[in-house]
Enzyme design. Structure first.
Site, PDB file in Angstrom:
ATOM      1  N   MET A 154       8.228  18.315 -40.455  1.00  0.00           N
ATOM      2  CA  MET A 154       9.690  18.427 -40.369  1.00  0.00           C
ATOM      3  C   MET A 154      10.100  18.201 -38.923  1.00  0.00           C
ATOM      4  SD  MET A 154      10.583  21.650 -42.876  1.00  0.00           S
ATOM      5  CE  MET A 154       9.201  22.671 -42.356  1.00  0.00           C
ATOM      6  N   ALA A 155      10.804  17.088 -38.690  1.00  0.00           N
ATOM      7  CA  ALA A 155      11.267  16.784 -37.342  1.00  0.00           C
ATOM      8  C   ALA A 155      12.166  17.915 -36.875  1.00  0.00           C
ATOM      9  CB  ALA A 155      12.026  15.463 -37.350  1.00  0.00           C
ATOM     10  N   CYS A 163      10.849   9.822 -45.406  1.00  0.00           N
ATOM     11  CA  CYS A 163      12.009  10.377 -44.728  1.00  0.00           C
ATOM     12  C   CYS A 163      13.243   9.511 -44.987  1.00  0.00           C
ATOM     13  CB  CYS A 163      11.700  10.422 -43.236  1.00  0.00           C
ATOM     14  SG  CYS A 163      13.067  11.016 -42.296  1.00  0.00           S
ATOM     15  N   GLY A 194       7.605  22.850 -47.141  1.00  0.00           N
ATOM     16  CA  GLY A 194       8.418  22.586 -45.956  1.00  0.00           C
ATOM     17  C   GLY A 194       9.381  23.718 -45.669  1.00  0.00           C
TER      18      GLY A 194
HETATM   19  C1  LIG Z   1      14.573  19.503 -41.065  1.00  0.00           C
HETATM   20  C2  LIG Z   1      13.680  18.577 -41.846  1.00  0.00           C
HETATM   21  C3  LIG Z   1      13.001  17.549 -41.176  1.00  0.00           C
HETATM   22  C4  LIG Z   1      12.161  16.688 -41.877  1.00  0.00           C
HETATM   23  N1  LIG Z   1      11.456  15.734 -41.190  1.00  0.00           N
HETATM   24  C5  LIG Z   1      10.537  14.983 -41.827  1.00  0.00           C
HETATM   25  C6  LIG Z   1       9.696  14.089 -41.108  1.00  0.00           C
HETATM   26  O1  LIG Z   1       9.780  13.944 -39.893  1.00  0.00           O
HETATM   27  N2  LIG Z   1       8.772  13.381 -41.815  1.00  0.00           N
HETATM   28  C7  LIG Z   1       8.653  13.490 -43.169  1.00  0.00           C
HETATM   29  O2  LIG Z   1       7.791  12.830 -43.758  1.00  0.00           O
HETATM   30  N3  LIG Z   1       9.431  14.324 -43.874  1.00  0.00           N
HETATM   31  C8  LIG Z   1      10.347  15.088 -43.240  1.00  0.00           C
HETATM   32  N4  LIG Z   1      11.092  16.006 -43.942  1.00  0.00           N
HETATM   33  C9  LIG Z   1      10.853  16.164 -45.397  1.00  0.00           C
HETATM   34  C10 LIG Z   1       9.833  17.281 -45.662  1.00  0.00           C
HETATM   35  O3  LIG Z   1       8.556  16.943 -45.147  1.00  0.00           O
HETATM   36  C11 LIG Z   1       9.704  17.577 -47.167  1.00  0.00           C
HETATM   37  O4  LIG Z   1       9.279  16.411 -47.816  1.00  0.00           O
HETATM   38  C12 LIG Z   1      11.026  18.038 -47.797  1.00  0.00           C
HETATM   39  O5  LIG Z   1      11.665  19.003 -46.994  1.00  0.00           O
HETATM   40  C13 LIG Z   1      10.792  18.621 -49.206  1.00  0.00           C
HETATM   41  O6  LIG Z   1       9.919  19.720 -49.153  1.00  0.00           O
HETATM   42  P1  LIG Z   1      10.468  21.250 -49.221  1.00  0.00           P
HETATM   43  O7  LIG Z   1      11.344  21.344 -50.428  1.00  0.00           O
HETATM   44  O8  LIG Z   1       9.226  22.077 -49.324  1.00  0.00           O
HETATM   45  O9  LIG Z   1      11.245  21.491 -47.958  1.00  0.00           O
HETATM   46  C14 LIG Z   1      11.975  16.833 -43.277  1.00  0.00           C
HETATM   47  C15 LIG Z   1      12.665  17.858 -43.936  1.00  0.00           C
HETATM   48  C16 LIG Z   1      13.499  18.730 -43.250  1.00  0.00           C
HETATM   49  C17 LIG Z   1      14.198  19.836 -43.999  1.00  0.00           C
END
Ligand SMILES: Cc1cc2nc3c(=O)[nH]c(=O)nc-3n(C[C@H](O)[C@H](O)[C@H](O)COP(=O)(O)O)c2cc1C
Length: 323
Positions: free
Chosen positions: A20-21, A103, A227
């Site tokens: 997560m960036a 992303c 995440g």
């Molecule tokens: C703040 C934020 C930043 C994210 N940055 C990236 C990233 O840099 N690279 C990536 O592959 N996914 C990124 N994601 C997506 C997450 O890796 C993940 O796929 C998504 O949040 C769904 O998972 P979750 O429901 O467990 O949060 C980001 C998500 C969030 C909320």
């Protein structure tokens, strides 16, 4: 669960942190690994090496003190640039390369990177092939179920990845068009898992130990990726690991343990970012920690106004002086 092996690395757990960036910086990765995350990928690094000479990029490539295996996520659209970025990151200490095709962020997608790449399967193949050939480190791919609901080509992308020698997949159960709307659907994730032999991590809306088990069972996936549910709750990895092992739920973490985790986390942030940026980055983590503890709204509102590490830390500790 059978432990997942990526190249020479056997993961300590099949429950891993999602990149997560702006969140998964080194202090947060270390914290999640300490609580049992099997992997914790870095914040995405652009494949354009000309943009690397900034404090932000340099910080993102610094892995000191991080436990092995260290995963770096790269994003880009050009096979040669991606290969070069992978090589340089391996030279700088990355042990696994994760490619971002998941992303939906505009900045990335304007350049047909991230999940927008899913539209061009031939290019996906060339990028993956080029990165896999460039490094001896294992390469993973993070992607979504498809470009949009009418083009759920996640299964074809997964097959391309496996053919190119990618060693594991993480699949977010939404399409690029879905952004973060609605709830993740894991049927397509199950379809992808059924298609390939390499390990697959299911991702999207996994926020409790029970949900992790449900998704593992319903998709047949080898692991799960968490995440947002780890924000302010890095110990979720311990909770999920414990539940998957024993079928039992851990007791809620006592407040004094949460306080100690917050304190160590803040100290790590100040050390990495310096005082000003450290205080700013700490605010969002504090807010995430405290949202789970009703009754601390006044503290939460006050903490976001404080300007120095000393004020932030002493206010927090005074509030939680548990005697
Ligand atoms: C703040 C934020 C930043 C994210 N940055 C990236 C990233 O840099 N690279 C990536 O592959 N996914 C990124 N994601 C997506 C997450 O890796 C993940 O796929 C998504 O949040 C769904 O998972 P979750 O429901 O467990 O949060 C980001 C998500 C969030 C909320």
């Amino acid at each position: 669960m059978t432990p997942i092996k990526l190249g020479p690395y056997v993961l300590p757990s099949n429950v891993i942190l999602a990149p997560m960036a702006g969140v998964t910086d080194r202090p947060f990765r270390r914290l999640c690994r300490r609580f049992g995350a099997g992997l914790a990928a870095s914040e995405m690094i652009t494949a354009n090496v000309q943009l690397w000479d900034t404090p932000k990029s340099r910080r993102r490539m610094d892995h000191s003190g991080e436990p092995s295996p260290r995963v770096v996520q790269i994003a880009g659209f050009d096979p040669e640039m991606m290969a070069d970025a992978a090589r340089r990151n391996v030279d700088a200490g990355a042990q696994i390369i994760d490619i971002n095709m998941g992303c939906p962020a505009k900045k990335v997608c304007n350049r047909l990177a991230g999940s927008a790449l899913m539209q061009d399967e031939e290019l996906v193949g060339r990028i993956l092939d080029s990165v896999v050939r460039a490094v001896s480190a294992p390469v993973m791919l993070k992607t979504r179920t498809g470009w949009d609901r009418d083009h759920k080509n996640g299964i074809r992308i997964a097959a391309i990845a496996e053919d190119c020698g990618v060693q594991a997949l993480s699949i977010h159960g939404r399409t690029r068009e879905d952004m973060y709307r609605g709830t993740a659907e894991h049927d397509t994730v199950a379809g992808i898992k059924a298609k390939v032999k390499i390990p697959v991590f299911a991702n999207g809306d996994i926020d409790t130990p029970q949900r992790a088990r449900e998704i593992l069972t319903s998709t047949g996936c080898d692991g799960v990726m968490i995440g947002r549910a780890a924000q302010g709750r890095p110990w979720i990895f311990d909770e999920v690991n414990f539940f998957l092992r024993s079928g039992e739920l851990r007791r809620e973490l006592p407040l004094e343990n949460v306080r100690d985790i917050m304190r160590a986390h803040l100290e790590d942030l100040y050390a990495l970012y310096g005082d000003d940026t450290g205080v700013r980055v700490a605010r969002k983590h504090l807010s995430w920690y405290l949202r789970q503890h009703p009754g601390h709204e006044v503290l939460r509102n006050r903490l976001v106004t404080l300007q120095t590490p000393h004020e932030q830390l002493s206010t927090l500790l005074e509030h939680f002086d548990l005697g």
